[in-house]
Design an enzyme around this catalytic site. Structure first.
Site, PDB file in Angstrom:
ATOM      1  N   LEU A   1       0.867  -1.169   0.000  1.00 56.62           N
ATOM      2  CA  LEU A   1       0.000   0.000   0.000  1.00 56.62           C
ATOM      3  C   LEU A   1       0.905   1.220   0.000  1.00 56.62           C
ATOM      4  CD1 LEU A   1      -2.825  -0.713   2.655  1.00 56.62           C
ATOM      5  CD2 LEU A   1      -3.051  -0.731   0.171  1.00 56.62           C
ATOM      6  N   ASP A   2       0.559   2.228  -0.767  1.00 59.00           N
ATOM      7  CA  ASP A   2       1.356   3.450  -0.767  1.00 59.00           C
ATOM      8  C   ASP A   2       1.394   4.054   0.630  1.00 59.00           C
ATOM      9  OD1 ASP A   2       1.660   3.183  -3.508  1.00 59.00           O
ATOM     10  OD2 ASP A   2      -0.106   4.401  -3.951  1.00 59.00           O
ATOM     11  N   LYS A   3       2.428   4.826   0.892  1.00 59.43           N
ATOM     12  CA  LYS A   3       2.598   5.456   2.194  1.00 59.43           C
ATOM     13  C   LYS A   3       1.330   6.173   2.658  1.00 59.43           C
ATOM     14  CE  LYS A   3       4.960   9.355   4.383  1.00 59.43           C
ATOM     15  NZ  LYS A   3       5.888  10.494   4.182  1.00 59.43           N
TER      16      LYS A   3
END
Length: 321
Positions: free
Chosen positions: A143-145
């Site tokens: 998952l992106d930051k």
């Protein structure tokens, strides 16, 4: 200290790596392939470095399994919102702002550091080293930051292999909620456009034809609620490319609110930590029991605040998620 496993082939005709994965289910096929490439596998006393080699009935296969390298990362006591956990896997509701695994500029304070501390506390030992790589122990997908929500972590090599196979076979289901700019003309649709590294800005992804390095990416979407000049959307991933929803949504003219890379960052009246994108539901098959597990991650307070602000602007009743 390395361990040694001695096996004998009882049925001919299979590839070496596939046969070994059946004999040694606790080791992922990718790890077995690496052992083969590194010369750790012998067939009839001779080192075999070809994973495609075919085994014959009566062959004697010897596998040397090196001791797992010690993990250099230090556990950090970062609180985790646990959605599901047993001896094989863990599903966490990741907050926006938390980086998943160490990378340049993020050598501490990541989800991986938190997982190491959590698993050590439970067992008294670090149970994650060697599962999926030293820097990404247990991580099955990303998952992106600044994307919040459900993410699965494998606790064993077998679980890691099984969960990755589900993602590749598209049997695992990942559903997202997002608030986008504008209002789509249709109520639902599918975006089937390949994604690759941006030809100019290498920190971004873009729609790139497969002939030039793009990889097929499929995103299903539907409208949940129209909120004036904004829309609450439901996305379901069929593939899992980097920034897939963000790139696809922006490409059809409806970038995600708050996206610092793929939208124009128009002010909206809510201080968002990043894009208004949340991994809402994760459905997968348990790697041992084969039972189906569905974990639902409640959207973070700031996501709900954004919806409330938008609804107040158009005098709509509160929408419960």
């Amino acid at each position: 200290m390395a361990s040694e496993v001695n096996l004998q082939v009882e049925q001919a005709g299979e590839r070496l790596d596939r046969w070994l994965s059946e004999q040694l289910p606790d080791l992922s096929r990718s790890r077995l392939q690496k052992l083969i490439e590194q010369g750790q596998v012998q067939v009839n006393g001779q080192v075999c470095t070809s994973k495609k080699a075919t085994v014959q009935m009566g062959d004697r296969v010897q596998v040397e399994i090196p001791e797992a390298q010690p993990l250099e990362l230090q556990p950090e006591a970062i609180p985790l919102d646990i959605l599901y956990e047993d001896d094989h896997l863990l599903i966490v509701n990741k907050p926006a702002g938390l980086v998943v695994h160490p990378a340049p500029g993020h050598d501490s304070g990541t989800l991986v550091h938190a997982l190491l501390a959590h698993c050590q506390t439970l067992s008294g030992l670090n149970t994650l080293p060697g599962i999926g790589g030293v820097q990404r122990p247990g991580i099955v997908h990303r998952l992106d930051k600044d994307t919040s929500g459900a993410i699965a972590i494998a606790k064993t090599d077998q679980a890691h292999h099984h969960l990755q196979a589900q993602l590749k076979a598209k049997t695992a289901r990942r559903e997202y909620l997002a608030v986008v700019y504008g209002s789509p003309n249709a109520e639902s649709g599918t975006i089937d456009l390949p994604i690759g590294r941006h030809p100019v800005d290498r920190k971004k992804m873009a729609i790139v034809v497969e002939a030039k390095g793009g990889r097929r990416a499929v995103t299903h979407w539907r409208v949940l609620e129209r909120l004036g000049n904004y829309t609450l959307m439901h996305f379901q991933l069929e593939t899992g490319r980097t920034h897939q929803i963000r790139v696809h949504s922006g490409h059809i003219g409806h970038p995600i609110v708050g996206d610092p890379v793929y939208s124009s960052q128009r002010p909206i009246g809510v201080n968002l930590p990043g894009q208004a994108l949340h991994a809402w539901k994760l459905r997968l098959q348990h790697p041992v029991s084969n039972d189906w597990i569905e974990a639902t991650a409640p959207p973070p307070p700031v996501f709900k605040t954004l919806l409330e602000v938008l609804k107040k602007r158009i005098a709509l009743p509160n929408l419960k998620i």
